[in-house]
Design a protein around this motif. Structure first.
Motif, PDB file in Angstrom:
ATOM      1  N   LEU A   1      -0.894   6.689   5.870  1.00 32.24           N
ATOM      2  CA  LEU A   1       0.135   7.597   5.358  1.00 32.24           C
ATOM      3  C   LEU A   1       0.905   8.246   6.507  1.00 32.24           C
ATOM      4  O   LEU A   1       1.073   9.462   6.548  1.00 32.24           O
ATOM      5  N   GLY A   2       1.371   7.430   7.430  1.00 34.29           N
ATOM      6  CA  GLY A   2       2.378   7.914   8.359  1.00 34.29           C
ATOM      7  C   GLY A   2       3.711   7.938   7.642  1.00 34.29           C
ATOM      8  O   GLY A   2       3.792   7.748   6.421  1.00 34.29           O
TER       9      GLY A   2
ATOM     10  N   VAL B   1      -2.527   4.713  -2.462  1.00 35.28           N
ATOM     11  CA  VAL B   1      -2.473   4.916  -1.015  1.00 35.28           C
ATOM     12  C   VAL B   1      -3.857   5.331  -0.544  1.00 35.28           C
ATOM     13  O   VAL B   1      -4.409   6.321  -1.026  1.00 35.28           O
ATOM     14  N   SER B   2      -4.404   4.567   0.383  1.00 33.25           N
ATOM     15  CA  SER B   2      -5.704   4.891   0.964  1.00 33.25           C
ATOM     16  C   SER B   2      -5.487   5.661   2.263  1.00 33.25           C
ATOM     17  O   SER B   2      -4.796   5.183   3.167  1.00 33.25           O
ATOM     18  N   ILE B   3      -6.092   6.843   2.357  1.00 31.18           N
ATOM     19  CA  ILE B   3      -5.954   7.657   3.563  1.00 31.18           C
ATOM     20  C   ILE B   3      -7.309   8.215   3.979  1.00 31.18           C
ATOM     21  O   ILE B   3      -8.198   8.427   3.149  1.00 31.18           O
ATOM     22  N   ARG B   4      -7.443   8.445   5.273  1.00 35.48           N
ATOM     23  CA  ARG B   4      -8.707   8.939   5.820  1.00 35.48           C
ATOM     24  C   ARG B   4      -8.712  10.437   6.032  1.00 35.48           C
ATOM     25  O   ARG B   4      -9.772  11.039   6.161  1.00 35.48           O
ATOM     26  N   ARG B   5      -7.529  11.047   6.092  1.00 38.13           N
ATOM     27  CA  ARG B   5      -7.474  12.485   6.340  1.00 38.13           C
ATOM     28  C   ARG B   5      -6.264  13.068   5.630  1.00 38.13           C
ATOM     29  O   ARG B   5      -5.350  12.352   5.206  1.00 38.13           O
ATOM     30  N   GLY B   6      -6.247  14.386   5.524  1.00 40.82           N
ATOM     31  CA  GLY B   6      -5.114  15.056   4.922  1.00 40.82           C
ATOM     32  C   GLY B   6      -3.999  15.283   5.917  1.00 40.82           C
ATOM     33  O   GLY B   6      -4.227  15.311   7.146  1.00 40.82           O
ATOM     34  N   TYR B   7      -2.797  15.439   5.408  1.00 42.54           N
ATOM     35  CA  TYR B   7      -1.617  15.640   6.254  1.00 42.54           C
ATOM     36  C   TYR B   7      -0.807  16.831   5.751  1.00 42.54           C
ATOM     37  O   TYR B   7      -0.817  17.140   4.556  1.00 42.54           O
ATOM     38  N   HIS B   8      -0.106  17.459   6.675  1.00 43.52           N
ATOM     39  CA  HIS B   8       0.865  18.471   6.291  1.00 43.52           C
ATOM     40  C   HIS B   8       2.165  17.753   5.941  1.00 43.52           C
ATOM     41  O   HIS B   8       2.770  17.098   6.792  1.00 43.52           O
ATOM     42  N   LEU B   9       2.551  17.859   4.707  1.00 48.81           N
ATOM     43  CA  LEU B   9       3.741  17.170   4.217  1.00 48.81           C
ATOM     44  C   LEU B   9       4.931  18.125   4.293  1.00 48.81           C
ATOM     45  O   LEU B   9       4.915  19.206   3.701  1.00 48.81           O
ATOM     46  N   ILE B  10       5.948  17.731   5.049  1.00 51.51           N
ATOM     47  CA  ILE B  10       7.118  18.578   5.245  1.00 51.51           C
ATOM     48  C   ILE B  10       8.301  17.964   4.519  1.00 51.51           C
ATOM     49  O   ILE B  10       8.635  16.793   4.766  1.00 51.51           O
TER      50      ILE B  10
ATOM     51  N   ALA C   1      -0.254  -0.031   6.579  1.00 49.69           N
ATOM     52  CA  ALA C   1       0.726   0.763   7.329  1.00 49.69           C
ATOM     53  C   ALA C   1      -0.045   1.553   8.375  1.00 49.69           C
ATOM     54  O   ALA C   1      -0.070   2.790   8.372  1.00 49.69           O
ATOM     55  N   THR C   2      -0.680   0.817   9.267  1.00 49.79           N
ATOM     56  CA  THR C   2      -1.667   1.386  10.187  1.00 49.79           C
ATOM     57  C   THR C   2      -1.197   1.414  11.635  1.00 49.79           C
ATOM     58  O   THR C   2      -2.011   1.531  12.552  1.00 49.79           O
ATOM     59  N   GLY C   3       0.101   1.299  11.828  1.00 48.68           N
ATOM     60  CA  GLY C   3       0.648   1.508  13.151  1.00 48.68           C
ATOM     61  C   GLY C   3       0.640   0.279  14.030  1.00 48.68           C
ATOM     62  O   GLY C   3       0.441  -0.859  13.565  1.00 48.68           O
TER      63      GLY C   3
END
Length: 449
Positions: free
Chosen positions: A184-185, A204-213, A314-316
């Protein structure tokens, strides 16, 4: 220039790549009258913004994540007719207009890849794809960091299709499919929105939370608001923006997004205004990290599973400079460069664009290119000043995080804060006596081209 002339001109500089960073370097060298050749493996300028460029990570729905007014080349603003967040075709047109305005195309050899760079005494031997070997006083590597897709390995076997997001182009690819986006970049979030609007089911599979702006706050582009308003100290800026985001978005954990395990600004900003909309409407769902692939199902670490037929990573990207890899010192996949540009071992080798930054890079490329050009110019005309800068390259290790404790990951160890970088770069120019040469001459070159 003939082949014989090129062979006999070791005082020329070689620029590899004609994307935004390479074009910035070309303009800076041209401004100071430094002879150079530029090589681009694709058929035109634009780098990743050209969807026809083989291997580009670009997709049809991609837009800038920095806004029009805060982006763009130095003293070459984007057209006022562009939206707040220009799309990839507009960015490509803008980049090509920049090359045309400053007469940069003439020095570029297109459809010509560089396959090898070797040390040759105090100069460089550059081998082209056609076997031609040329010699240069300096090499500027400006081929970017998004050409080597990183694909993680998971246990098990999958019966469906597995791809990296670098192969993704159109939202129509999702029609009639059950899609899992991994990561989730900013690209992952964009592609997840495409999947939400087109796929039969999207996860969407994600490993950590993000600050969504969100891309706009109070109708103003977020970065424009941050850059144009009062420059608050971090201890005040962070709670202010956190309160604003909470007011605008509420508690995002109720939509399945994990609570971030880091403070605001400590990771690459995730700018997206659509993802929350699709989460609110159930068009996309958040899932945790993958535990295993199991036939037509993907199993997650919380014990749940989903039936999917496309896994899109979508892993960079892994950073690489394949033609000159051995001449850079690498630390956790990142080259160790002074100011993220200058080789500490070779006074005439540069990596332009090899940095992560929390703001627009185009203007920064211009300011960095200016310093590179000044340094090369001084090697010929002010060797005493060039020697002083050599000492800085060897010993100076400035902290460019702006007081932000970025995440302890390989990616974020190469991260710089835009404000801190610009402040330090401005002080460096003043110290070296380069400040007066930055402005006022680009327009003259542009008019004469």
């Amino acid at each position: 220039m003939s082949e014989n002339e090129a062979q006999a001109a070791p005082q020329r500089v070689c620029i590899i790549g004609a994307g935004p960073a390479g074009l910035s370097a070309a303009r800076a060298l041209k401004r100071l009258g430094i002879a150079y050749d530029q090589f681009e493996r694709h058929s035109d300028v634009g780098g990743i913004w050209d969807l026809d460029n083989p291997g580009t990570p670009m997709y049809e729905s991609a837009h800038f994540i920095s806004s029009r007014k805060t982006s763009g080349f130095f003293d070459f603003p984007m057209p006022e007719t562009y939206p707040d967040y220009p799309g990839n075709r507009q960015i490509l047109d803008y980049t090509r207009s920049f090359a045309a305005a400053y007469g940069l195309r003439a020095a570029i050899r297109f459809d010509c890849a560089v396959t090898d760079v070797r040390r040759d005494g105090d100069a460089w031997e550059v081998t082209l794809a056609d076997g031609t070997v040329r010699h240069y006083r300096a090499v500027i590597c400006a081929t970017g960091v998004t050409w080597s897709p990183r694909v993680p390995r998971h246990q098990g076997e999958f019966a469906g299709e597995v791809r990296h997001s670098s192969t993704y182009r159109s939202a129509l690819e999702f029609r009639g499919r059950r899609v899992l986006i991994v990561g989730l970049g900013n690209s992952g979030a964009d592609i997840a929105c495409d999947a939400a609007a087109n796929a039969d089911a999207a996860f969407v599979s994600i490993r950590r939370g993000y600050h969504l702006i969100p891309k706009h706050i109070l109708g103003i582009p977020s970065d424009e608001l941050a850059n144009g308003g009062p420059q608050l100290p971090l201890w005040l800026e962070r709670p202010f923006f956190r309160a604003v985001l909470r007011l605008l978005q509420g508690d995002l954990t109720k939509y399945g997004l994990p609570k971030p395990d880091h403070k605001l600004f400590e990771s690459h900003p995730l700018l997206n205004s659509q993802l929350v909309h699709y989460l609110q409407h159930g068009d996309v769902a958040i899932r945790p990290d993958i535990a295993a692939l199991d036939g037509s199902r993907v199993r997650f670490v919380d014990g749940s599973s989903e039936e999917v037929d496309l896994v899109l990573y979508a892993t960079g990207y892994d950073w690489s400079i394949p033609y000159a890899e051995k001449y850079f010192q690498w630390n956790e996949g990142r080259p160790d460069l002074y100011m993220s540009v200058f080789s500490r071992d070779h006074h005439n080798l540069f990596g332009l664009g090899y940095l992560e930054i929390n703001s627009s890079a185009y203007t920064l490329f211009d300011h960095i290119s200016n310093v590179v050009a000044q340094y090369l110019h001084d090697q010929d005309h002010r060797p005493d000043r060039a020697a002083e800068f050599d000492q800085l390259i060897a010993a100076d290790r400035p902290k460019l995080n702006g007081g932000i404790n970025f995440l302890a990951s390989a990616r974020h160890r190469s991260y710089v804060d835009a404000r801190a970088y610009h402040r330090y770069l401005a002080g460096l120019r003043r110290r070296m006596g380069w400040d007066d040469l930055l402005a006022g001459r680009f327009e003259a070159i542009r008019s004469a081209s």
